[in-house]
Write a protein that holds these residues in place. Sequence first.
Motif, PDB file in Angstrom:
ATOM      1  N   UNK A 122      28.064 -15.047  -7.092  1.00 44.48           N
ATOM      2  CA  UNK A 122      28.083 -14.352  -8.377  1.00 44.48           C
ATOM      3  C   UNK A 122      29.394 -13.586  -8.557  1.00 44.48           C
ATOM      4  N   UNK A 123      29.836 -12.936  -7.487  1.00 44.66           N
ATOM      5  CA  UNK A 123      31.097 -12.173  -7.582  1.00 44.66           C
ATOM      6  C   UNK A 123      32.267 -13.093  -7.923  1.00 44.66           C
ATOM      7  N   UNK A 124      32.317 -14.261  -7.275  1.00 39.66           N
ATOM      8  CA  UNK A 124      33.406 -15.218  -7.539  1.00 39.66           C
ATOM      9  C   UNK A 124      33.385 -15.609  -9.023  1.00 39.66           C
ATOM     10  N   UNK A 125      32.206 -15.864  -9.552  1.00 38.70           N
ATOM     11  CA  UNK A 125      32.106 -16.252 -10.965  1.00 38.70           C
ATOM     12  C   UNK A 125      32.606 -15.110 -11.861  1.00 38.70           C
ATOM     13  N   UNK A 126      32.204 -13.887 -11.518  1.00 34.35           N
ATOM     14  CA  UNK A 126      32.652 -12.728 -12.305  1.00 34.35           C
ATOM     15  C   UNK A 126      34.173 -12.624 -12.301  1.00 34.35           C
ATOM     16  N   UNK A 127      34.780 -12.878 -11.156  1.00 31.79           N
ATOM     17  CA  UNK A 127      36.244 -12.796 -11.058  1.00 31.79           C
ATOM     18  C   UNK A 127      36.903 -13.892 -11.894  1.00 31.79           C
ATOM     19  N   UNK A 128      36.302 -15.073 -11.895  1.00 32.41           N
ATOM     20  CA  UNK A 128      36.859 -16.181 -12.703  1.00 32.41           C
ATOM     21  C   UNK A 128      36.778 -15.838 -14.192  1.00 32.41           C
ATOM     22  N   UNK A 164      39.877 -24.859 -17.075  1.00 29.13           N
ATOM     23  CA  UNK A 164      39.927 -24.583 -15.634  1.00 29.13           C
ATOM     24  C   UNK A 164      38.626 -25.021 -14.969  1.00 29.13           C
ATOM     25  N   UNK A 165      38.791 -25.700 -13.829  1.00 35.53           N
ATOM     26  CA  UNK A 165      37.636 -26.060 -12.999  1.00 35.53           C
ATOM     27  C   UNK A 165      37.700 -25.246 -11.713  1.00 35.53           C
ATOM     28  N   UNK A 166      36.586 -24.630 -11.355  1.00 37.09           N
ATOM     29  CA  UNK A 166      36.515 -23.873 -10.104  1.00 37.09           C
ATOM     30  C   UNK A 166      35.395 -24.465  -9.262  1.00 37.09           C
ATOM     31  N   UNK A 167      35.772 -24.904  -8.062  1.00 42.60           N
ATOM     32  CA  UNK A 167      34.800 -25.555  -7.186  1.00 42.60           C
ATOM     33  C   UNK A 167      34.686 -24.763  -5.896  1.00 42.60           C
ATOM     34  N   UNK A 168      33.465 -24.399  -5.568  1.00 39.74           N
ATOM     35  CA  UNK A 168      33.231 -23.651  -4.333  1.00 39.74           C
ATOM     36  C   UNK A 168      32.446 -24.544  -3.377  1.00 39.74           C
ATOM     37  N   UNK A 169      33.064 -24.794  -2.214  1.00 38.75           N
ATOM     38  CA  UNK A 169      32.476 -25.708  -1.233  1.00 38.75           C
ATOM     39  C   UNK A 169      32.056 -24.949   0.016  1.00 38.75           C
ATOM     40  N   UNK A 170      31.026 -25.449   0.663  1.00 41.14           N
ATOM     41  CA  UNK A 170      30.696 -24.926   1.981  1.00 41.14           C
ATOM     42  C   UNK A 170      31.554 -25.644   3.018  1.00 41.14           C
ATOM     43  N   UNK A 171      32.084 -24.890   3.964  1.00 45.71           N
ATOM     44  CA  UNK A 171      32.888 -25.473   5.043  1.00 45.71           C
ATOM     45  C   UNK A 171      32.046 -25.566   6.320  1.00 45.71           C
ATOM     46  N   UNK A 172      32.419 -26.463   7.228  1.00 45.41           N
ATOM     47  CA  UNK A 172      31.672 -26.540   8.491  1.00 45.41           C
ATOM     48  C   UNK A 172      31.755 -25.206   9.228  1.00 45.41           C
ATOM     49  N   UNK A 173      30.674 -24.860   9.907  1.00 41.63           N
ATOM     50  CA  UNK A 173      30.654 -23.621  10.674  1.00 41.63           C
ATOM     51  C   UNK A 173      29.811 -23.846  11.918  1.00 41.63           C
ATOM     52  N   UNK A 174      30.378 -23.468  13.063  1.00 41.57           N
ATOM     53  CA  UNK A 174      29.678 -23.706  14.329  1.00 41.57           C
ATOM     54  C   UNK A 174      28.414 -22.867  14.414  1.00 41.57           C
ATOM     55  N   UNK A 175      28.432 -21.682  13.772  1.00 39.29           N
ATOM     56  CA  UNK A 175      27.347 -20.727  14.012  1.00 39.29           C
ATOM     57  C   UNK A 175      26.185 -20.840  13.031  1.00 39.29           C
ATOM     58  N   UNK A 176      26.324 -21.654  11.965  1.00 38.84           N
ATOM     59  CA  UNK A 176      25.305 -21.625  10.915  1.00 38.84           C
ATOM     60  C   UNK A 176      24.803 -23.001  10.544  1.00 38.84           C
ATOM     61  N   UNK A 177      23.554 -23.050  10.066  1.00 37.25           N
ATOM     62  CA  UNK A 177      23.035 -24.252   9.424  1.00 37.25           C
ATOM     63  C   UNK A 177      23.688 -24.399   8.068  1.00 37.25           C
TER      64      UNK A 177
END
Length: 191
Positions: A13-19, A121-134
């Motif tokens: 939500x914060x990212x969207x507000x900033x955009x 403008x297109x804003x795309x937010x992706x999940x990145x691989x993380x060793x510690x999380x599902x």
Amino acid sequence: MSSPHVRQLQYLSRVFGELLGEFEPESVAVLGVAGGNGLERVDPHRVKRVVGVDINPAYLDLARSRHGERLPGLELVCGDIVSCGLSPSSLDLVYAALVFEYLDPAAAVGRIAEWLAPGGVAAALLQLPSASCGKVSETPFRSVRVLEPHIRLVDPAVLRALFAGHGFGEVRSGTETLESGKRFFLGIYRR
Ligand SMILES: C[S@@+](CC[C@H](N)C(=O)[O-])C[C@H]1O[C@@H](n2cnc3c(N)ncnc32)[C@H](O)[C@@H]1O
């Protein structure tokens, strides 16, 4: 202390507000809008048109009940991003957070390219691989957890190349790690 799930929602939500603050769009679409997280950031006096797209009608009911009164013109489109019918060249900002993981990224970028007005403008937010999380945060919602087997993480380089193929340049990009250890990529593209 809020849960990792709630903190993730707050981050998206914060990212969207900033955009919204940075690009001051008159028309915006949120792809994979789910229950309307982030729509609380929209000032209806500044943004004339707000569209939310999601394939899950129950989520859209929730979004409508949360935001319909404050955003009377809210357009909620129930359908697949890859095949739903939004007018071409009609949007100033498209925000797609944690949705590329569920669909064909090339097809989705093609649709976004079609819907954006010149200079949009297109804003795309992706999940990145993380060793510690599902891939899916711990959440009380079973409907979210059942999505986990369908998630395919998208390489930011692939996304960048797809936007470049439609004539978009990268305005900027960056990564952020939440307290949970989950990592995210935000890429902003403009044609
Ligand atoms: C992880 S949630 C997105 C989270 C949301 N953007 C937020 O800020 O909380 C993914 C959403 O994408 C939706 N979705 C998945 N595949 C879709 C598709 N092909 N077309 C439209 N919506 C889709 C799901 O129903 C779900 O609501």
